[in-house]
Design a protein around this motif. Structure first.
Motif, mmCIF file in Angstrom:
data_model
loop_
_atom_site.group_PDB
_atom_site.id
_atom_site.type_symbol
_atom_site.label_atom_id
_atom_site.label_comp_id
_atom_site.label_asym_id
_atom_site.label_seq_id
_atom_site.Cartn_x
_atom_site.Cartn_y
_atom_site.Cartn_z
ATOM 1 N N LYS A 1 0.804 -1.185 -0.053
ATOM 2 C CA LYS A 1 0.057 0.014 -0.109
ATOM 3 C C LYS A 1 0.991 1.295 0.043
ATOM 4 C CE LYS A 1 -3.323 -1.284 3.341
ATOM 5 N NZ LYS A 1 -4.081 -0.949 4.433
ATOM 6 N N GLY A 2 0.917 2.071 -1.058
ATOM 7 C CA GLY A 2 1.516 3.262 -0.950
ATOM 8 C C GLY A 2 3.003 3.005 -0.898
ATOM 9 N N ASN A 3 3.553 3.975 0.191
ATOM 10 C CA ASN A 3 5.004 3.907 0.416
ATOM 11 C C ASN A 3 5.392 2.976 1.581
ATOM 12 O OD1 ASN A 3 5.672 5.474 -1.794
ATOM 13 N ND2 ASN A 3 5.294 7.312 -0.716
ATOM 14 N N ALA A 4 4.021 2.481 2.238
ATOM 15 C CA ALA A 4 4.349 1.766 3.453
ATOM 16 C C ALA A 4 5.066 0.415 2.928
ATOM 17 C CB ALA A 4 3.067 1.159 4.048
ATOM 18 N N PRO A 5 5.759 -0.172 4.073
ATOM 19 C CA PRO A 5 6.617 -1.517 3.483
ATOM 20 C C PRO A 5 5.556 -2.487 3.328
ATOM 21 C CG PRO A 5 7.548 -0.743 5.730
ATOM 22 C CD PRO A 5 6.297 0.065 5.362
ATOM 23 N N ALA A 6 6.058 -3.462 2.422
ATOM 24 C CA ALA A 6 4.860 -4.753 2.000
ATOM 25 C C ALA A 6 4.761 -5.484 3.157
ATOM 26 C CB ALA A 6 5.612 -5.210 0.739
ATOM 27 N N GLN A 7 3.517 -6.203 2.994
ATOM 28 C CA GLN A 7 3.431 -7.109 4.315
ATOM 29 C C GLN A 7 3.024 -8.372 3.481
ATOM 30 O OE1 GLN A 7 0.522 -5.304 6.821
ATOM 31 N NE2 GLN A 7 2.339 -5.139 8.195
ATOM 32 N N VAL A 8 3.428 -9.584 3.990
ATOM 33 C CA VAL A 8 2.871 -10.899 3.850
ATOM 34 C C VAL A 8 2.086 -11.330 4.867
ATOM 35 C CG1 VAL A 8 3.442 -13.324 3.191
ATOM 36 C CG2 VAL A 8 4.623 -11.505 1.997
ATOM 37 N N THR A 9 1.032 -11.836 4.646
ATOM 38 C CA THR A 9 -0.027 -12.538 5.673
ATOM 39 C C THR A 9 0.138 -13.906 5.481
ATOM 40 O OG1 THR A 9 -1.026 -10.532 6.179
ATOM 41 C CG2 THR A 9 -1.863 -12.447 7.029
ATOM 42 N N PHE A 10 0.446 -14.768 6.410
ATOM 43 C CA PHE A 10 0.396 -16.351 6.180
ATOM 44 C C PHE A 10 -0.925 -16.775 6.820
ATOM 45 C CE2 PHE A 10 4.954 -15.688 6.392
ATOM 46 C CZ PHE A 10 5.328 -16.264 5.216
ATOM 47 N N TYR A 11 -1.630 -17.774 6.153
ATOM 48 C CA TYR A 11 -2.978 -18.200 6.783
ATOM 49 C C TYR A 11 -2.897 -19.648 6.664
ATOM 50 C CZ TYR A 11 -4.897 -13.841 5.285
ATOM 51 O OH TYR A 11 -5.123 -12.458 5.353
ATOM 52 N N ARG A 12 -3.312 -20.329 7.840
ATOM 53 C CA ARG A 12 -3.875 -21.787 7.690
ATOM 54 C C ARG A 12 -5.345 -21.960 7.838
ATOM 55 N NH1 ARG A 12 1.211 -24.475 7.424
ATOM 56 N NH2 ARG A 12 0.212 -26.401 7.176
ATOM 57 N N VAL A 13 -6.048 -22.687 7.220
ATOM 58 C CA VAL A 13 -7.545 -22.891 7.342
ATOM 59 C C VAL A 13 -7.756 -24.474 7.389
ATOM 60 C CG1 VAL A 13 -8.187 -20.744 6.408
ATOM 61 C CG2 VAL A 13 -7.811 -22.377 4.798
ATOM 62 N N PRO A 14 -8.723 -24.833 8.419
ATOM 63 C CA PRO A 14 -9.087 -26.456 8.314
ATOM 64 C C PRO A 14 -10.122 -26.654 7.041
ATOM 65 C CG PRO A 14 -9.829 -25.052 10.486
ATOM 66 C CD PRO A 14 -9.265 -23.937 9.400
ATOM 67 N N TYR A 15 -9.711 -27.740 6.686
ATOM 68 C CA TYR A 15 -10.846 -28.379 5.568
ATOM 69 C C TYR A 15 -11.376 -29.493 5.779
ATOM 70 C CZ TYR A 15 -7.006 -30.904 3.649
ATOM 71 O OH TYR A 15 -5.934 -31.920 3.328
ATOM 72 N N GLY A 16 -12.414 -30.076 4.948
ATOM 73 C CA GLY A 16 -12.732 -31.566 4.890
ATOM 74 C C GLY A 16 -11.898 -32.555 4.553
ATOM 75 N N VAL A 17 -10.986 -32.716 5.300
ATOM 76 C CA VAL A 17 -9.802 -33.556 5.112
ATOM 77 C C VAL A 17 -10.253 -35.034 5.018
ATOM 78 C CG1 VAL A 17 -9.019 -33.960 7.557
ATOM 79 C CG2 VAL A 17 -7.491 -34.552 5.542
ATOM 80 N N LYS A 18 -11.359 -35.394 5.637
ATOM 81 C CA LYS A 18 -11.876 -36.795 5.465
ATOM 82 C C LYS A 18 -12.457 -37.036 4.116
ATOM 83 C CE LYS A 18 -14.018 -40.512 7.151
ATOM 84 N NZ LYS A 18 -14.424 -41.159 5.963
ATOM 85 N N GLN A 19 -13.106 -36.029 3.524
ATOM 86 C CA GLN A 19 -13.653 -36.121 2.210
ATOM 87 C C GLN A 19 -12.624 -36.311 1.103
ATOM 88 O OE1 GLN A 19 -16.348 -32.870 1.281
ATOM 89 N NE2 GLN A 19 -16.893 -33.794 -0.739
ATOM 90 N N THR A 20 -11.335 -35.664 1.234
ATOM 91 C CA THR A 20 -10.308 -35.537 0.437
ATOM 92 C C THR A 20 -9.602 -37.020 0.602
ATOM 93 O OG1 THR A 20 -9.756 -33.355 0.801
ATOM 94 C CG2 THR A 20 -8.078 -34.667 -0.219
#
Ligand code: ZN
Length: 255
Positions: free
Chosen positions: A215-234
């Protein structure tokens, strides 16, 4: 500019849908490769990835599952899934996967960033330690911020104050949906891995992705995510497809 980073989806439809449902608003999706292989929904995943658009670099499994490279470098389980995928893939998805470019690639909207599957010097290299990362952060002609995949380990490496060290997201909980933000400071160099959507190997079974924001002149950011999912179906899909059971079991432990 908000960039959604996806990597190593590996034909895991449920994990991909969970990531897309949890992803914040973004301007562009960049996919770091290995769209197929290992899991049992290659056609559904290809269809969805093609529909979302955005640049994609090819992964080693995208090559192996479409006959662009032979399977001699693969272990038995990976080779079995690649052979299964070759049979299952619709011709149009096969052709599309074969046409994906070799990394690294650059994107017009983000001139300071480079995107690779393995490493900037070798699409099949695993960036697993600071020594190898440091070499790749100092190749002339490459960007100061390099996004990569292939290892299925979320995080990466930073070069600051004369040395290269690993980076890892710092999550509050091993349950539920979580996020962790990293600031990218000018003058430092970064290798960032959003983690694997469809087959994490860092001991956390939840699907992984990341968002890059500038955003503009601010330093860039990286946001990491983890999300649960329907692993049984996979897992059920893997077993129903008669793929090796190991591929289903490993999803539950993230190994
Ligand atoms: Zn992979």
């Amino acid at each position: 500019m908000r960039l959604l980073l996806l990597s190593d989806i590996h034909a895991n439809l449920e994990a991909m849908e969970a990531c897309l449902a949890a992803a914040p608003a973004h301007d562009l999706v960049v996919n770091l490769g290995d769209v197929v292989g290992y899991n049992a929904s290659p056609n559904e995943v290809c269809e969805r990835v093609r529909a979302m658009g955005g640049p994609i670099v090819r992964g080693n499994h995208d090559r192996a599952c479409t006959g662009l490279t032979d399977l001699s470098e693969f272990n038995l389980v990976a080779a079995a899934s690649a052979r299964w995928t070759q049979v299952e893939l619709a011709t149009e998805h096969m052709d599309w996967l074969r046409s994906l470019p070799q990394g690294p690639i650059w994107v017009d909207e983000l001139p300071g960033i480079e995107f690779a599957h393995g490493s900037p010097r070798d699409e099949d290299e695993y960036l697993l330690n600071p020594f190898t990362a440091n070499i790749n952060l100092h190749i002339p002609g490459h960007a100061d911020v390099i996004m990569f995949g292939h290892t299925h380990l979320q995080g990466g490496f930073v070069y600051q104050e004369g040395r290269t060290r690993p980076l890892a997201p710092n999550y509050e909980s091993m349950e539920g949906a979580v996020e962790s933000t990293l600031t990218l400071f000018p003058g430092e160099r970064y290798l960032i891995n959003p983690g694997s959507v469809g087959q994490p190997r860092d001991g956390d079974w939840r699907a992984a992705f990341a968002l890059y924001e500038k955003k503009g002149n601010a330093p860039a950011q990286v946001t990491f995510y983890r999300v649960p999912y329907g692993v049984k179906q996979t897992q059920d899909r893997i077993i129903a497809a008669s793929l090796p059971e190991r591929l289903a079991l490993r999803l539950a432990t993230g190994r």
